[in-house]
Motif scaffolding. Structure first.
Motif, short mmCIF file in Angstrom:
data_model
loop_
_atom_site.label_atom_id
_atom_site.label_comp_id
_atom_site.label_asym_id
_atom_site.label_seq_id
_atom_site.Cartn_x
_atom_site.Cartn_y
_atom_site.Cartn_z
N LEU A 137 0.86 -1.19 0.00
CA LEU A 137 0.00 0.00 0.00
C LEU A 137 0.89 1.24 0.00
CD1 LEU A 137 -3.12 1.30 1.33
CD2 LEU A 137 -1.06 2.44 2.19
N SER A 138 0.48 2.24 -0.75
CA SER A 138 1.13 3.55 -0.60
C SER A 138 0.17 4.65 -1.01
CB SER A 138 2.42 3.61 -1.41
OG SER A 138 3.21 4.70 -0.95
N ILE A 163 -0.11 9.12 -2.08
CA ILE A 163 0.53 10.39 -2.46
C ILE A 163 -0.48 11.51 -2.22
CG2 ILE A 163 1.51 11.74 -4.37
CD1 ILE A 163 2.67 9.26 -5.55
N VAL A 218 5.65 -1.09 2.16
CA VAL A 218 5.15 0.24 1.81
C VAL A 218 6.24 0.97 1.00
CG1 VAL A 218 4.21 2.41 2.73
CG2 VAL A 218 3.89 0.29 4.01
N MET A 247 -1.99 8.19 8.53
CA MET A 247 -1.14 7.41 7.60
C MET A 247 -1.05 5.95 8.07
SD MET A 247 2.61 8.37 6.16
CE MET A 247 3.76 7.11 5.60
N GLY A 280 9.57 7.21 -0.11
CA GLY A 280 10.92 7.77 -0.07
C GLY A 280 11.47 7.80 1.36
N HIS A 321 -5.16 13.89 3.95
CA HIS A 321 -3.87 14.41 4.43
C HIS A 321 -3.60 15.80 3.86
CE1 HIS A 321 -2.62 10.23 5.63
NE2 HIS A 321 -2.06 10.94 6.59
N ARG A 345 16.37 9.53 -1.52
CA ARG A 345 16.26 10.90 -1.03
C ARG A 345 16.88 11.78 -2.10
NH1 ARG A 345 15.80 13.85 3.79
NH2 ARG A 345 17.43 15.38 4.10
N ILE A 346 16.03 12.25 -3.00
CA ILE A 346 16.52 13.13 -4.07
C ILE A 346 16.67 14.52 -3.46
CG2 ILE A 346 15.96 14.11 -6.34
CD1 ILE A 346 16.58 11.05 -6.35
N LYS A 405 16.29 17.97 1.17
CA LYS A 405 15.63 17.16 0.14
C LYS A 405 14.87 18.04 -0.86
CE LYS A 405 11.24 16.53 2.39
NZ LYS A 405 10.04 15.80 2.63
N GLN A 452 8.76 15.59 10.29
CA GLN A 452 7.93 16.26 9.28
C GLN A 452 6.97 17.25 9.95
OE1 GLN A 452 6.52 14.09 5.74
NE2 GLN A 452 4.51 14.92 6.18
N TYR A 490 -1.32 13.74 11.50
CA TYR A 490 -1.06 13.22 10.16
C TYR A 490 -0.52 11.78 10.15
CZ TYR A 490 1.36 13.50 5.54
OH TYR A 490 1.83 13.28 4.27
N ASP A 504 12.12 10.13 3.38
CA ASP A 504 11.53 11.05 4.36
C ASP A 504 10.35 10.43 5.13
OD1 ASP A 504 9.99 11.02 2.01
OD2 ASP A 504 9.25 13.05 2.32
P1 TYM Z 1 3.88 13.07 -0.28
O1 TYM Z 1 2.74 13.28 -1.20
O2 TYM Z 1 4.44 14.24 0.43
O3 TYM Z 1 5.06 12.36 -1.08
C1 TYM Z 1 4.83 11.29 -1.97
C2 TYM Z 1 6.03 10.37 -2.02
O4 TYM Z 1 7.18 11.07 -2.53
C3 TYM Z 1 8.31 10.75 -1.71
N1 TYM Z 1 9.25 11.87 -1.78
C4 TYM Z 1 10.54 11.74 -2.10
N2 TYM Z 1 11.28 10.67 -2.42
C5 TYM Z 1 12.59 10.87 -2.71
N3 TYM Z 1 13.18 12.11 -2.69
C6 TYM Z 1 12.47 13.21 -2.37
N4 TYM Z 1 13.05 14.40 -2.35
C7 TYM Z 1 11.09 13.06 -2.05
N5 TYM Z 1 10.11 13.92 -1.69
C8 TYM Z 1 8.98 13.19 -1.52
C9 TYM Z 1 7.72 10.55 -0.33
O5 TYM Z 1 8.59 9.80 0.49
C10 TYM Z 1 6.44 9.81 -0.64
O6 TYM Z 1 6.68 8.41 -0.79
N6 TYM Z 1 3.02 10.88 4.07
C11 TYM Z 1 3.04 10.56 2.65
C12 TYM Z 1 1.65 10.31 2.10
C13 TYM Z 1 0.92 9.16 2.72
C14 TYM Z 1 1.29 7.79 2.65
C15 TYM Z 1 0.26 7.08 3.33
C16 TYM Z 1 2.35 7.12 2.09
C17 TYM Z 1 -0.23 9.24 3.43
N7 TYM Z 1 -0.63 7.97 3.79
C18 TYM Z 1 0.30 5.70 3.45
C19 TYM Z 1 2.39 5.73 2.23
C20 TYM Z 1 1.38 5.04 2.91
C21 TYM Z 1 3.76 11.68 1.91
O7 TYM Z 1 4.71 12.25 2.33
O8 TYM Z 1 3.34 11.98 0.71
#
Ligand code: TYM
Length: 326
Positions: free
Chosen positions: A6-7, A9, A144, A132, A147, A44, A184-185, A194, A109, A128, A149
């Motif tokens: 599951l994931s 965005i 899961v 999640m 990224g 979210h 981690r881009i 990041k 975060q 939040y 973070d």
């Molecule tokens: P969100 O929408 O902020 O980010 C979506 C995904 O992008 C990844 N990400 C990165 N990966 C690599 N380098 C980066 N600079 C970078 N910036 C963002 C995030 O790690 C994420 O995978 N909390 C989650 C949303 C969420 C979720 C969930 C995820 C809500 N419920 C259940 C998994 C399972 C989030 O940050 O989304």
């Protein structure tokens, strides 16, 4: 039994290439092998400032179209919108009652976002990670894909698993991040941080036009301090992006030039910009095509929610029964 995934965005604007590499790209690859649930976490996204009404609806539809344009296939994966499955909010409430405030206060975060949006530190922002955890555990996935973070949020999910099982009996299993080395881009403008939607100048969006991509790369920082013998962070980030989007031959040639001290960063940026633009070009066309028919997109996600609801309701019923809710 097949491992499940599951994931989610957030629909808070266009996805940048960090979002793509850290999550969506993996989703597409995983759907052939695993039982997959991918959701657009619209609830979210309400924890940040947003324009209500048509603008929010557009953000949700854009991400839905992006999922499909990137190659997510409703015949293989369950694609849905979080708010269409009310069990997410219900289970989050139950998890709230077993989550210590102290655990939530530690979340980086939350600290980051609350320092950036001081006029709107709402309870949802604090809560939040609990929502999640509910998103994840309703589908009892094994992995899961997220990224780097999000690691701390997954650790909190596992704390909730242990607390729930301890109090109410074995119900959930701990989850693992899907990635040998979570990505981690880094930011183009401040390569020690990041890449992030909230930092202008730090990101390239998946669907930026080629000129825009080149313009953003031209400003990318390369001349940061690095200990002797180490590549500056900004340059390392550009090479990392080239690994994902460029050809191995270009990567090898430019790396040799770097090592020989003859590299021109303007050429590295030109090659990388072309590679990024070419990589996303077919998806850009596909998304524009999909967006001509928003009803079709909504239909796909509504059907996905019906499938998700069955699984989510079964887990919620089990949770209520274990707790003693009647
Ligand atoms: P969100 O929408 O902020 O980010 C979506 C995904 O992008 C990844 N990400 C990165 N990966 C690599 N380098 C980066 N600079 C970078 N910036 C963002 C995030 O790690 C994420 O995978 N909390 C989650 C949303 C969420 C979720 C969930 C995820 C809500 N419920 C259940 C998994 C399972 C989030 O940050 O989304």
């Amino acid at each position: 039994m097949k491992n499940s995934i599951l994931s989610g965005i957030q629909p808070t604007g266009e996805l940048h290439i960090g979002n793509y590499l850290g999550s969506l790209k993996n989703f597409v690859e995983l759907q052939d092998e695993f039982d997959c649930y991918f959701c657009i976490v619209d609830l979210h996204s309400l924890t940040e400032e947003f324009e209500p009404g048509a603008a929010k609806r557009k953000q949700i539809l854009d991400i839905a179209a992006t999922f499909l344009a990137a190659g997510l296939d409703p015949a293989k994966s369950t694609l849905f919108i979080q708010s269409h499955v009310s069990a997410h909010a219900e289970l989050a409430w139950i998890f709230n009652t077993i989550t210590p405030m102290g655990e939530l206060e530690r979340m980086t975060q939350y600290k980051d976002k609350s320092s950036r949006q001081q006029a709107n530190i709402n309870a949802g922002l604090f809560d939040y990670p609990v929502l999640m955890a509910a998103d994840i555990l309703l589908y009892k996935p094994t992995h899961v894909p997220v990224g780097h973070d999000q690691i701390q949020h997954l650790e909190l999910t596992n704390t909730i698993v242990r607390k729930f099982n301890h109090k109410f009996g074995q119900t959930f299993n701990e989850v693992k991040i899907y990635a040998q080395k979570p990505l981690r881009i880094m930011s183009l403008s401040e390569p020690e941080r990041k890449m992030s939607k909230s930092e202008p100048g730090s990101f390239i969006n998946m669907f930026d036009e080629p000129e825009e991509i080149h313009k953003k790369l031209a400003k990318a920082v390369t001349a940061t301090d690095a200990p002797a013998g180490q590549m500056p962070k900004g340059v390392a980030n550009l090479f990392e992006l080239l690994t994902h989007f460029g050809s191995p031959a270009d990567h090898e040639r430019l790396m040799k030039e770097y090592q020989g001290g003859t590299i021109k960063y303007s050429e590295l940026k030109q090659v990388l910009g072309d590679a990024i633009a070419n990589y996303f070009a077919p998806m850009r066309v596909k998304r524009a095509e999909l967006e001509k028919n928003p009803d079709q997109i909504i239909k796909i996600f509504t059907a996905g929610a019906k499938k998700a609801q069955i699984v989510a309701q079964a887990t919620l019923a089990e949770v209520k029964q274990k707790i003693g809710l009647i």
